[in-house]
Design an enzyme around this catalytic site. Structure first.
Site, PDB file in Angstrom:
ATOM      1  N   GLY A  30       0.841  -1.235   0.101  1.00  0.00           N
ATOM      2  CA  GLY A  30      -0.078  -0.098  -0.024  1.00  0.00           C
ATOM      3  C   GLY A  30       0.895   1.410   0.062  1.00  0.00           C
TER       4      GLY A  30
ATOM      5  N   THR B 258       2.915   4.706   1.374  1.00  0.00           N
ATOM      6  CA  THR B 258       4.043   4.835   2.404  1.00  0.00           C
ATOM      7  C   THR B 258       3.417   5.289   3.687  1.00  0.00           C
ATOM      8  OG1 THR B 258       5.647   5.422   0.586  1.00  0.00           O
ATOM      9  CG2 THR B 258       6.307   5.902   2.669  1.00  0.00           C
TER      10      THR B 258
ATOM     11  N   VAL C 286       0.469   4.586   5.016  1.00  0.00           N
ATOM     12  CA  VAL C 286      -0.247   3.539   5.669  1.00  0.00           C
ATOM     13  C   VAL C 286       1.062   2.786   6.258  1.00  0.00           C
ATOM     14  CG1 VAL C 286      -2.030   1.898   5.828  1.00  0.00           C
ATOM     15  CG2 VAL C 286      -2.377   3.945   4.679  1.00  0.00           C
ATOM     16  N   GLY C 287       1.930   2.731   5.325  1.00  0.00           N
ATOM     17  CA  GLY C 287       3.066   1.609   5.505  1.00  0.00           C
ATOM     18  C   GLY C 287       3.587   1.840   7.090  1.00  0.00           C
TER      19      GLY C 287
ATOM     20  N   GLU D 116       5.522  -3.262   1.014  1.00  0.00           N
ATOM     21  CA  GLU D 116       5.528  -3.284  -0.397  1.00  0.00           C
ATOM     22  C   GLU D 116       5.071  -1.879  -0.519  1.00  0.00           C
ATOM     23  OE1 GLU D 116       7.163  -4.758  -3.037  1.00  0.00           O
ATOM     24  OE2 GLU D 116       7.748  -6.452  -1.623  1.00  0.00           O
TER      25      GLU D 116
ATOM     26  N   CYS E 280       1.929   0.390  -9.152  1.00  0.00           N
ATOM     27  CA  CYS E 280       2.787   1.083  -8.210  1.00  0.00           C
ATOM     28  C   CYS E 280       4.284   1.459  -9.140  1.00  0.00           C
ATOM     29  CB  CYS E 280       3.127   0.074  -7.082  1.00  0.00           C
ATOM     30  SG  CYS E 280       3.458  -1.698  -7.711  1.00  0.00           S
TER      31      CYS E 280
END
Ligand code: NAD
Length: 536
Positions: A226, A228, A230-231, A248, A282
């Site tokens: 998802g 960056t 939310v990462g 990822e 992406c």
């Protein structure tokens, strides 16, 4: 509870008619109303998974193979359900469903089934003198309960892709697909679960609220795909239990076009990579870096290629996906400053389609250059040469992908050696992602960790270091030098045995010894036979 978008039903029918030439498409789309949010509490889902792992049933290779075969069977038997779901979520054309989702997973599965036995067996690394008498191994242990959180843009690939490695490595999986691709998520929950062990594979449906609750539970591994932003949230949740995590993520992937490139072919390859899934990829080339001269040639070819791909009005093309939600659509339209439009710029809000748009005279300060675009909009930034392009890239966050178009090999090497990105492709876009034996993942803000093929199996396996000694007297003698009372002689002996030496490896020496022993035995047998013959 997640609200299903009210406009889904209004939008599906007209384009379904264009594509299928029938009115039946509406009847076949999946009803997501019921399934969009899981009824079971996260702690209960995790409890079932933990109990299943504790039984040890996921460990035998036979069980893992059955699960992988079940997944393959699902892909083969449910192609139509998958196509319909992807169509409902993104209006993906059948060709993109197969090329960019189904077949990539199916091939990863076939590859994994072929190699699983080899990957799963303990590795025997090279030994040093000190371990001559020992067994030295790397065991591949499953982590346990794995949480896979997926994104909406390739809703099948980004959930089932990591699932292949997780199941192959013998884990129990809880899958949390995106709420923004409700048809595919719901189809996965309804249909795929029938093909796999229901305790070892569960689908948890929900959005931010539900995922936040789910992340409060303790997992043995978290695999997130998802944004960056939310990462970071996921990584913080994982930190509470020190859970190992793969992230990822995305970012702005640049494409440099050199004067030495074949510009017509370059334009075709960049536009294909940019426009599959309407740029919601992406690893899509986010922007182009080139000189003004290259830009002029690129624009001439790009205009013709876009018409060739999508016809005179791309907003009417059945081959161009829709933008996932109205919010995403509006964010993209805001990037289109009419003063910068060299190609395209048209959009249709009722269909959520944006025609392929190339922007020129773009400044690095413009909003379109401030975040990942994730749509069919391609800005061009002018640079004077390759060095300036490299500096431009290196002044920004490390991208997920980097593309260089050049016939000149020294230009290719310049980019590969002086920039850092998750992956890179020379003279093409996107395809490094589907190249067997290449790991896929980001670096820095574009992610950490990787997967695909063996890399996927290794990602979901803990490599346990194992040293095995025996009780033989010779072994005990070799250990004597480490025990007190200490002495200078023991220090010298230890240093000799422990010293790392270059030169011929122990394995080669061992093989030479075995070979020599074999030759000596053969001569010995021959000698004995000749003696016996003589005596007769
Ligand atoms: P997202 O980060 O918004 O959502 C991803 C997942 O996280 C979804 O399942 C969502 O439900 C969940 N989520 C969202 N907000 C959350 C929160 N606050 N707390 C917990 N969970 C939350 O990403 P997206 O919009 O689905 O996907 C687009 C992004 O993903 C882009 O940046 C793209 O580059 C990136 N991406 C990366 C890859 C890759 O392989 N590297 C692949 C596809 C997409």
């Amino acid at each position: 509870m997640i609200k299903v978008e009210s406009d889904v039903s209004e939008l599906v029918l007209p384009r379904a008619q264009i594509l299928n030439g029938t009115n039946n498409a509406w009847e076949s789309v999946i009803d997501v109303e019921e399934e969009i949010s899981s009824k079971t509490a996260p702690k209960d889902v995790v409890a079932v998974a933990k109990k299943a792992f504790a039984t040890g049933k996921t460990k035998p290779l036979k069980f893992r193979r059955e699960q992988l075969k079940g997944l393959l069977k699902f892909l083969e038997e449910c192609k139509e359900d998958i196509e319909k779901a992807l169509y409902q979520d993104l209006r993906k054309h059948k060709q993109e469903c197969h090329l960019c989702e189904i077949e990539i997973i199916a091939n990863d599965l076939r590859h994994t089934l072929m190699e699983l036995k080899e990957w799963a067996k303990p590795e025997k690394p090279e030994k040093r003198l000190v371990n001559v008498l020992d067994g030295v191994y790397r065991y591949k242990d499953p982590y346990g309960v794995v949480l896979i959180i997926g994104a909406w843009n390739y809703p099948l690939l980004l959930t089932l892709g990591p699932l292949v490695g997780a199941l192959a490595a013998g884990n129990v999986v809880i899958l949390k697909p995106s709420e923004l691709s409700p048809a595919t998520s719901s189809m996965t929950a309804k249909i795929l679960t029938k093909y796999l062990d229901k305790e070892c594979f569960q689908v948890f449906l929900g959005g931010v609220e539900e995922t936040t609750e789910l992340l409060k539970e303790k997992f043995d591994y978290i695999f997130f795909t998802g944004s960056t932003t939310v990462g970071r949230i996921v990584y913080q949740a994982a930190a509470k239990y020190l859970t190992p995590t793969t992230l990822e993520l995305g970012g702005k992937s640049p494409s440099y076009i050199d004067e030495s490139a074949d510009i017509k072919k370059t334009a075709k390859r960049i536009l294909w990579g940019k426009l599959i899934n309407s740029g919601q990829t992406c690893v899509a080339p986010d922007y182009i870096l080139c000189t003004k001269t290259v830009q002029e040639k690129f624009l001439q070819h790009a205009k013709l290629i876009i018409t060739e791909f999508y016809g005179p009005d791309p907003t009417k093309s059945p081959d161009l996906c829709k933008i996932i939600t109205e919010r995403h659509f509006k964010r993209l339209v805001d990037f289109i400053n009419p003063e910068n439009v060299a190609i395209g710029g048209k959009f249709d809000i009722s269909e959520r389609v944006i025609s392929p748009t190339v922007l020129i005279n773009v400044s690095p300060e413009d909003p379109v250059m401030k975040e990942e675009i994730f749509g069919p909009i391609l800005p061009i930034i002018n640079v004077r040469n390759a060095e300036e392009a490299i500096n431009f890239i290196n002044e920004r966050e490390k991208p997920l992908a980097l593309y260089v178009f050049a016939k000149n090999k020294s230009v290719q090497k310049l980019f590969l050696n002086h920039t850092s990105s998750g992956g890179a492709t020379v003279n093409d876009t996107v395809t490094h992602l589907i190249t067997e034996n290449l790991p896929f993942g980001g670096v820095g803000e574009s992610g950490m960790g990787s997967y695909h093929g063996k890399e996927g199996f290794d990602t979901f396996s803990h490599q346990k270091s194992v040293l095995v000694k025996d009780f033989a007297n010779l072994t005990e003698l070799s250990l004597a030098m480490r025990y007190p009372p200490y002495s200078n002689t023991k220090i010298k002996l230890l240093n000799f045995v422990l010293k790392k030496r270059s030169g011929i490896s122990f394995r080669i020496l061992k093989n030479c010894f075995i070979f020599s022993l074999g030759v000596a035995c053969a001569y010995g047998v021959q000698y004995i036979c000749s003696q016996l013959n003589e005596s007769e």
